[in-house]
Scaffold this active site. Structure first.
Site, mmCIF file in Angstrom:
data_model
loop_
_atom_site.group_PDB
_atom_site.id
_atom_site.type_symbol
_atom_site.label_atom_id
_atom_site.label_comp_id
_atom_site.label_asym_id
_atom_site.label_seq_id
_atom_site.Cartn_x
_atom_site.Cartn_y
_atom_site.Cartn_z
ATOM 1 N N VAL A 10 0.771 -1.171 -0.082
ATOM 2 C CA VAL A 10 0.153 -0.005 -0.204
ATOM 3 C C VAL A 10 0.882 1.308 -0.033
ATOM 4 O O VAL A 10 0.510 2.390 -0.007
ATOM 5 C CB VAL A 10 -1.052 0.010 1.143
ATOM 6 C CG1 VAL A 10 -2.166 -1.041 1.236
ATOM 7 C CG2 VAL A 10 -0.151 -0.126 2.536
ATOM 8 N N GLY A 11 2.081 0.978 0.159
ATOM 9 C CA GLY A 11 2.816 2.070 0.148
ATOM 10 C C GLY A 11 4.256 1.998 0.359
ATOM 11 O O GLY A 11 4.826 0.798 0.634
ATOM 12 N N GLY A 13 8.285 4.026 1.207
ATOM 13 C CA GLY A 13 8.671 5.350 1.499
ATOM 14 C C GLY A 13 10.393 5.098 1.718
ATOM 15 O O GLY A 13 10.943 4.139 1.090
ATOM 16 N N ALA A 14 10.731 6.387 2.178
ATOM 17 C CA ALA A 14 12.518 6.431 2.464
ATOM 18 C C ALA A 14 12.974 5.210 3.203
ATOM 19 O O ALA A 14 14.153 4.717 3.111
ATOM 20 C CB ALA A 14 12.847 7.678 2.860
ATOM 21 N N VAL A 18 5.302 -0.511 2.837
ATOM 22 C CA VAL A 18 4.224 -0.838 3.852
ATOM 23 C C VAL A 18 3.354 -1.803 3.222
ATOM 24 O O VAL A 18 2.980 -1.507 1.953
ATOM 25 C CB VAL A 18 3.511 0.709 4.069
ATOM 26 C CG1 VAL A 18 2.280 0.274 5.055
ATOM 27 C CG2 VAL A 18 4.420 1.579 4.613
ATOM 28 N N ASP A 128 6.433 16.245 12.179
ATOM 29 C CA ASP A 128 6.003 15.967 10.729
ATOM 30 C C ASP A 128 4.726 15.625 10.413
ATOM 31 O O ASP A 128 4.138 15.051 9.653
ATOM 32 C CB ASP A 128 6.778 14.739 10.222
ATOM 33 C CG ASP A 128 7.102 14.757 8.725
ATOM 34 O OD1 ASP A 128 6.925 15.620 8.262
ATOM 35 O OD2 ASP A 128 6.979 13.414 8.233
#
Length: 689
Positions: A10-11, A13-14, A18, A128
């Site tokens: 679903v994702g 990132g750095a 995920v 953040d």
């Protein structure tokens, strides 16, 4: 991953990938963040571990729930709640420039305020906040704050310097590199999010980073549509004030009539059935509880005492645990009140003034003895006033589970099930480990130990020692006599790593008045440092006396130097040890008969307590001039100086070991789970078997 089934990515990132997964035990959908820690730098690994620590501390309906973490295939797997509604950023993008109603905006905003209030109450700065990190439930009504990877645990310092966060949401003081009030940086980011809710576009955007920073520094934003109320527009502008000191804090924002109405609607419109359980104090929005929402909200002090009085007089619910105290003028075991009859006590600890206990469900319980009209004598406790020995749960503890507590002189340390150490009380001698000498009223994290999982902590009169699951030892506080084991006599107000002999594996520490002990594997040997007056550290040989040592070294006196030790306890001038076979040895000063043996002149070498030889000893604890032992058969013996009820028995003339009698146990069979002696007081925790 044997407990989970991957569904899809679903994702990315750095820091990793995920996954949406299904938990096989209950078919519940969860999110698993896979972070390949071996390929990361030290800073990146720390950020990953930081997210785990922060999530484990937070428990709020508007914050993504943390379930567990584990290592698999050289990657850290963080299991979290799944928010089916996606991100707030996606939701706004799908609006096709159709503005939200002000009521919906305020409903979202109220939930963000409550979640951020909970985060800040744990001394955590998010750093953040942005619409990509704000998730929605399936109906797109409930907000869930997420992504605490770069969150910061706040220290006692009021300023921060680090430039972190997403460029579009960073504050002007961050752009300038100036020190800034730590909480006001999150207020700026929240103002940016509120502006985005109103206008469906970011408050600050530019083609490149220098142009973006220039815009932020000038505070240049496009006008807000007049379709929204003047109050909402003024609120946004106040949160985006260039001077951080002129931005409102969370409590001031919540006090705005516009926001107050949204909070009220949130309490009454959402969860209509359960809203009846909300205390009246919440509806009045008074005191520190203004606008606070949390799972298992605490009741007011009046409600607490009503509940306590009801449970303490109930004849149908026998006590599952009992806590007794004696000494300090109490001549016989006195039963302390508990919040309810089903309270299970797992550990007790007492200091000069404090009495504390840990419950089975991870709550920290404190007893106060305030005078009429006085403020609470126990730092960190809620409520005020009332009869002697009033039970209080530690304030602000709803999101953490306490597993261990230790009391020093006027300060307390408690350890969570995640290995996070928190302290509160008097900051004298730097005993709180926060890098200063300030008093702290509520439990505060010892930041310098966040990179370690603490397994055990011990508080002495004026110093503290902590042992980690990796067998590292840290000490801080007063340093004279070499009690910190650091090789010198200097005091430290922050945790310092204790140098130890190679291959020693400490499993527990014990702090005394002016000395310390470590129980070390693999042979269960004893290492000591500090003052050896009266040979209370068993460092003497037959013909050689050691006055004090500044680094940990093994005991020298027999038989402690040659046999495995199961448990050790320290008083002011004497100590006691239980050997692996259940034999009890005492050593040090015998001026008041605290060794439980006949007067031995100048002989302070370890001597077996022969009057306890028929039955093995399971626990022992030492006060200033007395000793208490728990036998395998459940009997409790005390001996030493009897003044002010130290022995908990009426036969005060005999200082030799004799049983302590409990007159109110009745037919219940009680077993001792924990004992703690300090100065002239004993605290005993028992449970029904």
């Amino acid at each position: 991953m044997e407990k989970y089934e991957k569904i899809r990515v679903v994702g990315r990132g750095a820091y990793g990938t995920v996954y949406l997964c299904r938990r096989l035990a209950d078919n519940k959908h969860v999110i698993i963040k896979q972070i390949p820690v071996e390929q990361m730098t030290k800073e990146e690994r720390q950020a990953a571990l930081n997210e785990v620590k922060v999530l484990s501390m937070l428990d709020h309906p508007n914050i993504i729930e943390y379930y567990e973490n584990f290592l698999e295939d050289k990657a850290l797997m963080i299991v979290m709640e799944y928010a089916q509604g996606g991100t707030l950023f996606e939701y706004l993008q799908q609006r096709n420039e159709l503005l939200l109603e002000e009521e919906e905006i305020l409903r979202f905003f109220a939930q963000m305020l409550l979640s951020l209030q909970h985060v800040h109450s744990k001394q955590i700065l998010h750093r953040d906040l942005k619409t990509q990190n704000i998730l929605l439930n399936k109906k797109k009504e409930a907000v869930k704050i997420s992504d605490f990877g770069i969150s910061k645990f706040l220290s006692s310092k009021s300023k921060a310097y680090t430039v972190v966060g997403t460029p579009c949401y960073i504050s002007p003081e961050l752009c300038e590199g100036k020190p800034y009030p730590v909480l006001k940086s999150d207020i700026w980011a929240l103002g940016c999010v509120l502006y985005e809710l109103v206008s469906l576009k970011r408050a600050f955007e530019a083609q490149n980073l220098p142009a973006l920073i220039l815009k932020i520094m000038r505070g240049t934003i496009s006008p807000i549509s007049e379709d929204f109320s003047e109050e909402l527009r003024k609120l946004i502008l106040s949160m985006l004030h260039l001077d951080p000191n002129k931005r409102p804090d969370i409590s001031q924002i919540m006090a705005q009539p516009l926001v107050l109405q949204a909070l009220m609607s949130l309490y009454t419109d959402q969860g209509k059935v359960t809203c009846r359980r909300i205390p009246k104090s919440l509806s009045n929005y008074s005191g520190q509880n203004r606008g606070r929402v949390s799972r298992g909200s605490s009741i007011t002090s009046k409600g607490f005492f009503a509940s306590y009085r009801h449970s303490s007089t109930s004849k149908t619910s026998p006590l599952q645990s009992r806590v007794y105290c004696w000494g300090g003028g109490i001549s016989a075991p006195h039963l302390l009140p508990l919040p309810s009859s089903d309270t299970h006590i797992t550990e007790v600890s007492t200091g000069r003034t404090q009495k504390a206990a840990v419950t089975k469900n991870g709550r920290l319980l404190l007893w106060e003895t305030p005078s009429v009209g006085a403020e609470p004598s126990m730092p960190g406790a809620t409520g005020a006033g009332g009869p002697a020995f009033i039970p209080r749960y530690l304030e602000g503890q709803s999101a953490v589970t306490i597993k261990h507590v230790s009391c020093g002189d006027l300060f307390t340390a408690c350890l969570t099930d995640r290995g996070i150490l928190m302290t509160f009380g008097s900051g004298a001698n730097g005993c709180l480990g926060h890098g200063n000498y300030n008093d702290v009223s509520q439990a505060k994290i010892v930041e310098d130990l966040l990179g370690f999982e603490v397994s055990q902590v011990s508080c002495g009169a004026s110093h503290v020692m902590a042992v980690t699951n990796e067998h590292d030892v840290f000490s801080w506080g007063r340093g004279d006599n070499g009690r910190l084991g650091l090789g010198h006599q200097e005091s430290c107000c922050s945790p310092c790593r204790v140098p130890l002999m190679p291959e020693t594996q400490p499993i527990s520490a014990l702090c005394g008045v002016d000395c310390s002990m470590l129980l070390v594997e693999p042979m269960s040997t004893l290492f000591c440092c500090g003052s050896n007056r009266y040979n209370k550290l068993a460092l003497d040989r037959e013909s050689e006396h050691v006055e004090e040592v500044h680094s940990f070294c093994p005991v020298q006196s027999l038989p402690l130097a040659s046999q495995a030790i199961a448990m050790v306890a320290m008083g002011t001038s004497h100590a006691a040890a239980i050997m692996s076979n259940g034999e009890c040895y005492t050593f040090g000063s015998n001026q008041f008969g605290q060794l439980g043996i006949p007067a031995n002149g100048d002989n302070n070498m370890p001597t077996r307590v022969l009057s306890l030889s028929k039955i093995a000893v399971s626990m022992v604890s030492c006060g200033d001039t007395f000793t208490v032992a728990i036998m395998k058969d459940g009997k409790i013996y005390s001996w030493g100086k009897a003044a002010r009820g130290r022995l908990g028995r009426l036969d005060c003339e005999d200082s030799q070991p004799a049983p302590v009698v409990f007159k109110d146990v009745g037919r219940n069979v009680m077993s001792v789970v924990s004992i703690s002696c300090s100065h002239g007081t004993t605290l005993l925790g028992m449970r029904c078997t």
